[in-house]
Design a protein around this motif. Sequence first.
Motif, short mmCIF file in Angstrom:
data_model
loop_
_atom_site.label_atom_id
_atom_site.label_comp_id
_atom_site.label_asym_id
_atom_site.label_seq_id
_atom_site.Cartn_x
_atom_site.Cartn_y
_atom_site.Cartn_z
N MET A 1 -1.30 14.80 -7.91
CA MET A 1 -2.36 14.13 -7.16
C MET A 1 -1.75 12.96 -6.40
SD MET A 1 -5.55 14.44 -6.45
CE MET A 1 -6.19 15.46 -7.78
N GLU A 2 -2.23 12.75 -5.17
CA GLU A 2 -1.87 11.58 -4.37
C GLU A 2 -2.97 10.54 -4.57
OE1 GLU A 2 1.18 11.86 -1.98
OE2 GLU A 2 1.27 13.03 -3.84
N ILE A 3 -2.61 9.38 -5.11
CA ILE A 3 -3.59 8.38 -5.51
C ILE A 3 -3.37 7.11 -4.69
CG2 ILE A 3 -4.49 7.01 -7.42
CD1 ILE A 3 -3.48 9.26 -9.28
N LEU A 4 -4.35 6.80 -3.86
CA LEU A 4 -4.27 5.66 -2.95
C LEU A 4 -5.23 4.58 -3.42
CD1 LEU A 4 -3.23 4.59 -0.10
CD2 LEU A 4 -5.41 5.46 0.77
N SER A 5 -4.77 3.33 -3.40
CA SER A 5 -5.63 2.19 -3.69
C SER A 5 -5.60 1.22 -2.51
CB SER A 5 -5.18 1.45 -4.96
OG SER A 5 -5.25 2.29 -6.09
N LEU A 6 -6.76 0.69 -2.16
CA LEU A 6 -6.88 -0.36 -1.16
C LEU A 6 -7.68 -1.50 -1.77
CD1 LEU A 6 -6.81 -1.72 1.62
CD2 LEU A 6 -8.79 -0.33 2.27
N VAL A 7 -7.05 -2.66 -1.89
CA VAL A 7 -7.73 -3.82 -2.48
C VAL A 7 -8.60 -4.49 -1.41
CG1 VAL A 7 -7.42 -6.04 -3.62
CG2 VAL A 7 -5.86 -4.17 -4.12
N LEU A 8 -9.89 -4.63 -1.72
CA LEU A 8 -10.82 -5.28 -0.80
C LEU A 8 -10.95 -6.77 -1.10
CD1 LEU A 8 -13.60 -2.53 -0.73
CD2 LEU A 8 -11.63 -2.80 0.80
N SER A 9 -10.87 -7.14 -2.37
CA SER A 9 -10.85 -8.55 -2.76
C SER A 9 -10.20 -8.66 -4.14
CB SER A 9 -12.25 -9.15 -2.78
OG SER A 9 -13.08 -8.49 -3.71
N GLY A 10 -9.53 -9.78 -4.37
CA GLY A 10 -8.80 -9.96 -5.61
C GLY A 10 -7.42 -9.33 -5.53
N SER A 11 -6.86 -8.94 -6.68
CA SER A 11 -5.53 -8.33 -6.71
C SER A 11 -5.38 -7.44 -7.94
CB SER A 11 -4.42 -9.40 -6.69
OG SER A 11 -4.57 -10.29 -7.78
N ILE A 12 -4.55 -6.41 -7.81
CA ILE A 12 -4.28 -5.44 -8.87
C ILE A 12 -2.89 -5.70 -9.45
CG2 ILE A 12 -3.78 -3.02 -9.38
CD1 ILE A 12 -5.83 -2.21 -7.32
N ALA A 13 -2.80 -5.69 -10.78
CA ALA A 13 -1.50 -5.67 -11.46
C ALA A 13 -1.22 -4.24 -11.87
CB ALA A 13 -1.53 -6.58 -12.68
N HIS A 14 -0.17 -3.67 -11.28
CA HIS A 14 0.17 -2.24 -11.49
C HIS A 14 1.45 -2.12 -12.31
CE1 HIS A 14 1.11 1.97 -10.33
NE2 HIS A 14 2.36 1.53 -10.33
N LYS A 15 1.44 -1.18 -13.28
CA LYS A 15 2.64 -0.80 -14.03
C LYS A 15 2.63 0.72 -14.18
CE LYS A 15 3.19 -5.01 -16.82
NZ LYS A 15 3.28 -5.55 -18.21
N ASP A 16 3.81 1.33 -14.08
CA ASP A 16 3.86 2.78 -14.29
C ASP A 16 5.14 3.18 -15.02
OD1 ASP A 16 5.98 3.37 -12.36
OD2 ASP A 16 4.51 3.07 -10.78
N SER A 17 5.17 4.45 -15.45
CA SER A 17 6.27 4.96 -16.26
C SER A 17 7.53 5.21 -15.46
CB SER A 17 5.84 6.25 -16.97
OG SER A 17 5.37 7.22 -16.04
N ALA A 18 7.45 5.06 -14.12
CA ALA A 18 8.65 5.16 -13.29
C ALA A 18 9.35 3.82 -13.15
CB ALA A 18 8.30 5.72 -11.91
N GLY A 19 8.81 2.79 -13.79
CA GLY A 19 9.45 1.47 -13.79
C GLY A 19 8.91 0.52 -12.74
N ASN A 20 7.86 0.90 -12.02
CA ASN A 20 7.28 0.02 -11.00
C ASN A 20 6.32 -0.97 -11.65
OD1 ASN A 20 8.34 1.39 -8.49
ND2 ASN A 20 7.21 3.10 -9.40
N THR A 21 6.54 -2.25 -11.39
CA THR A 21 5.66 -3.33 -11.83
C THR A 21 5.37 -4.18 -10.60
OG1 THR A 21 6.65 -3.33 -14.04
CG2 THR A 21 5.37 -5.27 -13.41
N GLU A 22 4.15 -4.08 -10.10
CA GLU A 22 3.82 -4.71 -8.82
C GLU A 22 2.46 -5.40 -8.90
OE1 GLU A 22 5.97 -4.74 -6.42
OE2 GLU A 22 7.35 -3.14 -7.00
N VAL A 23 2.26 -6.35 -7.99
CA VAL A 23 0.94 -6.93 -7.77
C VAL A 23 0.50 -6.56 -6.36
CG1 VAL A 23 -0.41 -9.05 -7.56
CG2 VAL A 23 1.27 -8.82 -9.38
N LEU A 24 -0.69 -6.02 -6.26
CA LEU A 24 -1.23 -5.55 -4.99
C LEU A 24 -2.35 -6.49 -4.56
CD1 LEU A 24 -1.05 -2.97 -3.07
CD2 LEU A 24 -3.04 -2.14 -4.33
N PRO A 25 -2.12 -7.34 -3.53
CA PRO A 25 -3.15 -8.29 -3.10
C PRO A 25 -4.14 -7.65 -2.13
CG PRO A 25 -1.15 -8.64 -1.84
CD PRO A 25 -0.85 -7.54 -2.82
N ALA A 26 -5.19 -8.40 -1.82
CA ALA A 26 -6.22 -7.91 -0.91
C ALA A 26 -5.61 -7.52 0.43
CB ALA A 26 -7.30 -8.97 -0.72
N GLY A 27 -6.04 -6.39 0.95
CA GLY A 27 -5.58 -5.91 2.25
C GLY A 27 -4.44 -4.92 2.18
#
Length: 229
Positions: free
Chosen positions: A62-88
């Motif tokens: 599955m292709e999973i897309l996220s778009l932050v409209l307000s606030g921010s997302i803290a993302h972690k995954d099993s491929a080793g990616n640890t990111e913060v996704l801000p609004a926009g």
Amino acid sequence: MFTIRYAADRGKADFGWLQSRHTFSFASYYDPAQMGFSALRVINDDSVAPGAGFDTHGHKDMEILSLVLSGSIAHKDSAGNTEVLPAGEFQLMSAGRGIYHSEFNASAQQELRFLQIWIQPNQQGGEPAYQQKDFGQREGLTLILSPDGRDGSLTLRQDALLYQLILPAAQQLTYSSLVGRKQYIHLISGELNLAGNLLQPGDGIKISGETALTLTANAGVKALLFDLP
């Protein structure tokens, strides 16, 4: 042909920490008439309480897309990616043969609101992949997803395109597509007129059999336009 999917008719979920509106069938919300559109399978409009989020869970193919409209997302995954996704910003996770991830509201004070979008890939398996980018707020159409990463877009494992549409009030543009393609527009904000069909925030519209779409902003518009197989 145009078929409006009104915001008020979407599925609803209330878990206290999560308020969600489902354009298409998802989890406990099932409508056989709303199982997606072409390769577009999910559009969820999620509001997440401060500090809360989705615990680690898995996906594949599955292709999973996220778009932050307000606030921010803290993302972690099993491929080793640890990111913060801000609004926009846009985040694309290609699950491939399988990946585990968590998505949390990065703030302990502010609510997070984001769109979660699933697109079915045209290939099975493969290595998981992660992409993230801020495309800015340029007026007109900005290419966000494409199968070949053209014009700086994120690379999608499907013969589909996604554009960010921003139109000031009273502005108009025409989008042209090839014969046999389908389009879906999800309106984030403003009021959009398409061939006499008026869209309000949260509304979507399924489009088939059209090769030229004249888009008019009755009020300043921000929307997503999908061009689908």
